[in-house]
Design a protein around this motif. Structure first.
Motif, short mmCIF file in Angstrom:
data_model
loop_
_atom_site.label_atom_id
_atom_site.label_comp_id
_atom_site.label_asym_id
_atom_site.label_seq_id
_atom_site.Cartn_x
_atom_site.Cartn_y
_atom_site.Cartn_z
N ASP A 147 3.83 -0.14 -8.34
CA ASP A 147 3.05 -0.41 -7.13
C ASP A 147 2.77 -1.90 -6.99
OD1 ASP A 147 2.47 2.45 -6.50
OD2 ASP A 147 1.37 2.34 -8.40
N LEU A 148 2.57 -2.57 -8.12
CA LEU A 148 2.17 -3.97 -8.14
C LEU A 148 2.93 -4.71 -9.23
CD1 LEU A 148 -1.71 -3.40 -7.98
CD2 LEU A 148 -0.22 -3.94 -6.04
N LEU A 149 3.15 -5.99 -9.02
CA LEU A 149 3.76 -6.85 -10.02
C LEU A 149 2.99 -8.16 -10.03
CD1 LEU A 149 7.51 -7.59 -10.67
CD2 LEU A 149 5.96 -9.49 -10.20
N TYR A 150 2.70 -8.66 -11.23
CA TYR A 150 2.03 -9.96 -11.32
C TYR A 150 2.61 -10.74 -12.49
CZ TYR A 150 -0.85 -7.91 -15.08
OH TYR A 150 -1.28 -7.32 -16.25
N THR A 168 12.14 -8.51 -8.53
CA THR A 168 10.79 -8.16 -8.06
C THR A 168 10.87 -7.21 -6.89
OG1 THR A 168 9.82 -10.23 -8.84
CG2 THR A 168 8.66 -9.09 -7.06
N ALA A 169 11.70 -7.53 -5.91
CA ALA A 169 11.86 -6.67 -4.74
C ALA A 169 12.40 -5.29 -5.14
CB ALA A 169 12.78 -7.33 -3.72
N ARG A 170 13.27 -5.25 -6.13
CA ARG A 170 13.89 -3.99 -6.53
C ARG A 170 12.91 -3.06 -7.22
NH1 ARG A 170 15.96 -1.77 -10.93
NH2 ARG A 170 15.64 -3.62 -12.24
N VAL A 171 12.10 -3.60 -8.16
CA VAL A 171 11.26 -2.72 -8.96
C VAL A 171 9.96 -2.34 -8.26
CG1 VAL A 171 12.23 -3.63 -11.09
CG2 VAL A 171 10.06 -4.56 -10.24
N LEU A 172 9.61 -3.02 -7.16
CA LEU A 172 8.44 -2.63 -6.39
C LEU A 172 8.79 -1.48 -5.45
CD1 LEU A 172 6.83 -6.03 -5.31
CD2 LEU A 172 5.82 -4.32 -6.84
N ARG A 173 7.86 -0.56 -5.28
CA ARG A 173 8.04 0.49 -4.28
C ARG A 173 7.85 -0.12 -2.89
NH1 ARG A 173 3.25 1.13 -1.97
NH2 ARG A 173 1.31 1.07 -3.19
N PRO A 174 8.35 0.51 -1.83
CA PRO A 174 8.05 0.04 -0.48
C PRO A 174 6.54 -0.04 -0.28
CG PRO A 174 9.82 1.64 -0.42
CD PRO A 174 9.30 1.64 -1.84
N ARG A 177 3.14 -4.78 -3.84
CA ARG A 177 2.74 -6.17 -3.71
C ARG A 177 2.92 -6.93 -5.01
NH1 ARG A 177 -2.73 -5.30 -3.24
NH2 ARG A 177 -2.41 -3.05 -3.49
N ALA A 178 3.14 -8.24 -4.86
CA ALA A 178 3.36 -9.10 -6.02
C ALA A 178 2.55 -10.37 -5.90
CB ALA A 178 4.85 -9.44 -6.15
N VAL A 179 2.15 -10.92 -7.05
CA VAL A 179 1.52 -12.24 -7.08
C VAL A 179 2.04 -13.00 -8.29
CG1 VAL A 179 -0.52 -11.36 -8.30
CG2 VAL A 179 -0.64 -13.55 -7.11
N VAL A 180 2.38 -14.25 -8.06
CA VAL A 180 2.86 -15.15 -9.11
C VAL A 180 1.91 -16.34 -9.15
CG1 VAL A 180 4.73 -16.67 -9.85
CG2 VAL A 180 5.26 -14.46 -8.79
N GLU A 275 5.00 -9.08 -0.46
CA GLU A 275 5.05 -7.62 -0.51
C GLU A 275 6.42 -7.12 -0.11
OE1 GLU A 275 3.29 -6.35 3.85
OE2 GLU A 275 1.88 -6.77 2.23
N ARG A 276 6.76 -5.94 -0.61
CA ARG A 276 8.01 -5.30 -0.20
C ARG A 276 7.74 -4.50 1.06
NH1 ARG A 276 11.83 -0.88 -3.46
NH2 ARG A 276 13.15 -0.44 -1.65
N PRO A 277 8.48 -4.77 2.13
CA PRO A 277 8.22 -4.06 3.40
C PRO A 277 8.38 -2.55 3.25
CG PRO A 277 9.65 -5.95 3.74
CD PRO A 277 9.55 -5.76 2.25
#
Length: 279
Positions: A147-150, A168-174, A177-180, A275-277
């Motif tokens: 659901d989330l990546l940081y 990052t885009a691949r492992v996130l579900r639609p 969200r991600a934060v770096v 975020e992944r759309p």
């Protein structure tokens, strides 16, 4: 569905291998508490002598700041890229209510230390934390697994921002969200990278890479991530970090140049969210 399995075959850059190998940076008083980040010093009085407690608090505060940008987090599954000793993942579980956190690191020795430091979370049934060996550019997870990546102060080591962004885009579900959070060159001027190598040994040695904010943003957007936002938090990082360094490093020595680089506008600390759309 893409599923990567097994230990990463991605090579560890030599400078990263050395810095996070037998020496164990987290054992140094420069860091302390098992964390390895420069700290978020907002709210800490920098006009008095700093203590080890202040230093550890600054590093915990960095994690809280990063994780707060992902709210709401309760009941969700998250991936930390570059988890180190996993103490930040423990903060995520205990203070932010994640259902599960996977801590991934490229360095096997770091993961061995993380397993020892987080035995309580790893042994729970069901476990709230698991550790995985993998590179930011080659993650051993299924599509849409999180659901989330940081990632906290690890992206300055990544050699291929484009590959990291695609993973990052691949492992996130639609809708995920991600934060770096890390330190980058604010503008697109390539001369900044050369200046940093002349000022800071970590850039000269290849431990840190002088990525620019335009390259970070462009990589995320080309990977299909949306809503990319960049926020400078340097004012809450660099003065406190320099104040802590002053305990052991004299003015003019290279570690004190982090603040100088910030003051001269060639380095800053940022949080970058995306975020992944859904579509």
């Amino acid at each position: 569905m893409t599923q990567r399995s097994g230990a990463t075959q991605h090579p560890i850059p030599p400078a990263v291998q050395e810095a996070y190998g037998p020496a164990d940076l987290s054992s140094l008083s420069l860091f302390g508490g098992g964390f390895i980040n420069f700290g978020h010093w907002q709210g800490i009085d920098l006009d008095r002598p700093l203590t080890e407690h202040d230093r550890i608090s600054s590093q915990q505060a960095m994690y809280r700041h990063v994780l707060d940008t992902l709210a709401p987090t309760g009941g969700l599954r998250a991936l930390e890229v570059g988890c180190g000793l996993g103490v930040g993942a423990a903060v995520a579980i205990k203070a932010h209510g994640f259902a599960h956190v996977t801590g991934m690191d490229i360095h096997p020795q770091q993961l061995e230390r993380a397993a020892r430091a987080n035995a309580d979370l790893l042994d729970r049934r069901p476990a709230q934390l698991c550790l995985a060996h993998g590179a930011a550019e080659e993650m051993p997870f299924a599509d849409g697994e999180f659901d989330l990546l940081y990632s906290v102060e690890a992206a300055q080591h990544f050699r291929d921002l484009g590959a990291f962004a695609r993973e990052t885009a691949r492992v996130l579900r639609p809708g995920g969200r991600a934060v770096v959070a890390s330190f980058f060159v604010p503008g697109a001027d390539a001369a900044g990278a050369g200046q940093l190598a002349g000022m800071l040994d970590t850039f000269a040695s290849g431990l840190d890479v002088a990525h620019t904010i335009p390259s970070v943003v462009g990589s995320l957007e080309r990977a299909g991530l949306a809503g990319v936002r960049v926020t400078s938090i340097g004012a809450s990082v660099w003065p406190g970090w320099d104040r802590w360094l002053a305990r052991t490093w004299e003015p003019g020595t290279w570690p004190r140049n982090f603040l100088r680089a910030f003051d001269e506008g060639i380095l800053d600390y940022f949080t970058v969210t995306a975020e992944r759309p859904l579509g």
